[in-house]
Design an enzyme around this catalytic site. Structure first.
Site, PDB file in Angstrom:
ATOM      1  N   ARG A 138      30.473 -66.200  58.668  1.00  0.00           N
ATOM      2  CA  ARG A 138      29.961 -65.741  57.362  1.00  0.00           C
ATOM      3  C   ARG A 138      28.579 -66.346  57.171  1.00  0.00           C
ATOM      4  O   ARG A 138      28.450 -67.567  57.074  1.00  0.00           O
ATOM      5  CB  ARG A 138      30.937 -66.192  56.269  1.00  0.00           C
ATOM      6  CG  ARG A 138      30.580 -65.724  54.873  1.00  0.00           C
ATOM      7  CD  ARG A 138      31.607 -66.204  53.858  1.00  0.00           C
ATOM      8  NE  ARG A 138      31.293 -65.701  52.534  1.00  0.00           N
ATOM      9  CZ  ARG A 138      30.430 -66.274  51.702  1.00  0.00           C
ATOM     10  NH1 ARG A 138      29.801 -67.383  52.045  1.00  0.00           N
ATOM     11  NH2 ARG A 138      30.194 -65.735  50.505  1.00  0.00           N
ATOM     12  N   LYS A 157      24.835 -74.672  54.333  1.00  0.00           N
ATOM     13  CA  LYS A 157      25.677 -75.609  53.570  1.00  0.00           C
ATOM     14  C   LYS A 157      25.066 -77.012  53.535  1.00  0.00           C
ATOM     15  O   LYS A 157      24.253 -77.380  54.363  1.00  0.00           O
ATOM     16  CB  LYS A 157      27.091 -75.619  54.154  1.00  0.00           C
ATOM     17  CG  LYS A 157      27.801 -74.272  53.911  1.00  0.00           C
ATOM     18  CD  LYS A 157      29.118 -74.399  53.239  1.00  0.00           C
ATOM     19  CE  LYS A 157      29.625 -73.044  52.767  1.00  0.00           C
ATOM     20  NZ  LYS A 157      30.911 -72.674  53.319  1.00  0.00           N
TER      21      LYS A 157
HETATM   22  C1  9MG Z   1      32.703 -67.530  49.337  1.00  0.00           C
HETATM   23  N1  9MG Z   1      32.476 -68.527  50.365  1.00  0.00           N
HETATM   24  C2  9MG Z   1      31.544 -69.507  50.362  1.00  0.00           C
HETATM   25  N2  9MG Z   1      31.654 -70.262  51.471  1.00  0.00           N
HETATM   26  C3  9MG Z   1      32.687 -69.739  52.184  1.00  0.00           C
HETATM   27  C4  9MG Z   1      33.305 -70.072  53.387  1.00  0.00           C
HETATM   28  O1  9MG Z   1      32.904 -71.123  54.107  1.00  0.00           O
HETATM   29  N3  9MG Z   1      34.332 -69.322  53.823  1.00  0.00           N
HETATM   30  C5  9MG Z   1      34.768 -68.259  53.091  1.00  0.00           C
HETATM   31  N4  9MG Z   1      35.819 -67.543  53.568  1.00  0.00           N
HETATM   32  N5  9MG Z   1      34.215 -67.901  51.918  1.00  0.00           N
HETATM   33  C6  9MG Z   1      33.205 -68.639  51.482  1.00  0.00           C
END
Ligand code: 9MG
Length: 288
Positions: free
Chosen positions: A255, A221
């Site tokens: 994730r 990110k």
């Molecule tokens: C689809 N997506 C992109 N970034 C995300 C994040 O931080 N959390 C979740 N649940 N989905 C995300």
């Protein structure tokens, strides 16, 4: 704690790794639909070989300013991959904000809906509630991907995210969705400045008071880019550092794009007893 999903009751005694499968033209496209699905399925297999516990399949980018994808296009991207991945025997999550995509994926047998819009779109809550065992991740986002980074402001970002998630939890309960089906996500990068995201990491344990497991997405990110000065393709070390910090702060699901490195890093911290709930023999390997 457990996460009830369509086919699996996932034991969250140790942090689980959710591998990201983006079925978007910039990810896999060779110009043909079948080729795209086949490439996405090969990517799924790769992530599983690297140790992913869950696959998160999405056909619409949620990056700031990303163009929306029409419903028919998103269905055509996502459903063949869900269909093909069902046989892998792991929980499949579908990353979408569209109720029709949720419904069609759950009908195929998908296990989880990962909604960055927290089921706020008309019909989304009903779509998930209609499947009595489907899991759901409710994420906080201020605004939408087109506008969310236009000067986001909070008095207290952690308190406001917690209030929002608590409210959504109540709404789902009232709609008959069992708590065990729900995980919560503060939405790193979704309508937040670098300082907001870092404060959410620092004070993440406060969100555990909501009583449901937390899913965190820090992978690659822009906050990591802001801190390190690295371009998106150079953020592996920052992503691992953030994933470990989130796990240390109580995240149950991470994730990530870089599954192998994340799994190794978690193994080291787990072996050293640095994670909040180290794996016990009673729970080892249990995912159903
Ligand atoms: C689809 N997506 C992109 N970034 C995300 C994040 O931080 N959390 C979740 N649940 N989905 C995300």
């Amino acid at each position: 704690m457990f996460w009830q999903t369509t086919r699996f009751r996932i034991d969250l005694a140790r942090p689980r790794v959710m591998g990201i499968v983006n079925v978007t033209p910039d990810s896999f496209s060779d110009g043909g639909r079948l080729g795209d699905a086949a490439a996405a399925l090969r990517h799924c297999e790769q992530l599983l070989a690297e140790g992913a516990d869950i696959l998160d399949i999405g056909g619409e980018s949620s990056r700031p300013g990303a163009a929306p994808v029409p419903l028919a296009e998103e269905l055509a991207r996502v459903l063949p991959v869900v269909q093909g991945a069902l046989g892998f025997g792991v929980p499949l999550s579908v990353d979408t904000v569209k109720p029709e995509v949720m419904r069609r994926a759950l009908e195929l047998g998908a296990d989880i809906v990962n909604d960055i819009g927290a089921l706020l779109a008309p019909g989304a809550l009903e779509a998930v509630a209609a499947f009595p065992c489907a899991g759901v991740c409710l994420m906080h986002m201020r605004g939408d991907p087109a506008t969310m980074q236009q000067r986001p402001a909070y008095d207290d970002v952690v308190a406001e995210v917690a209030d929002f998630l608590a409210g959504r939890l109540q709404v789902l309960r009232a709609a008959g969705v069992d708590d065990e089906r729900i995980v919560l996500d503060p939405g790193i990068g979704f309508g937040k400045t670098v300082e907001h995201n870092l404060e959410l990491l620092r004070r993440q344990p406060e969100l555990l008071a909501l009583g449901r497991p937390l899913l965190l997405g820090w992978s690659r990110k822009s906050t990591l880019g802001a801190v390190t000065g690295r371009a998106v393709g150079e953020r592996l070390a920052g992503s691992i550092a953030a994933a470990l910090a989130a796990a240390r702060q109580g995240a149950a699901i991470l994730r990530v794009h870089d599954v192998a490195a994340t799994v190794d890093a978690l193994k080291v911290w787990g072996a050293a007893g640095l994670l909040p709930v180290p794996e016990s023999p009673a729970t080892r390997g249990a995912i159903r």
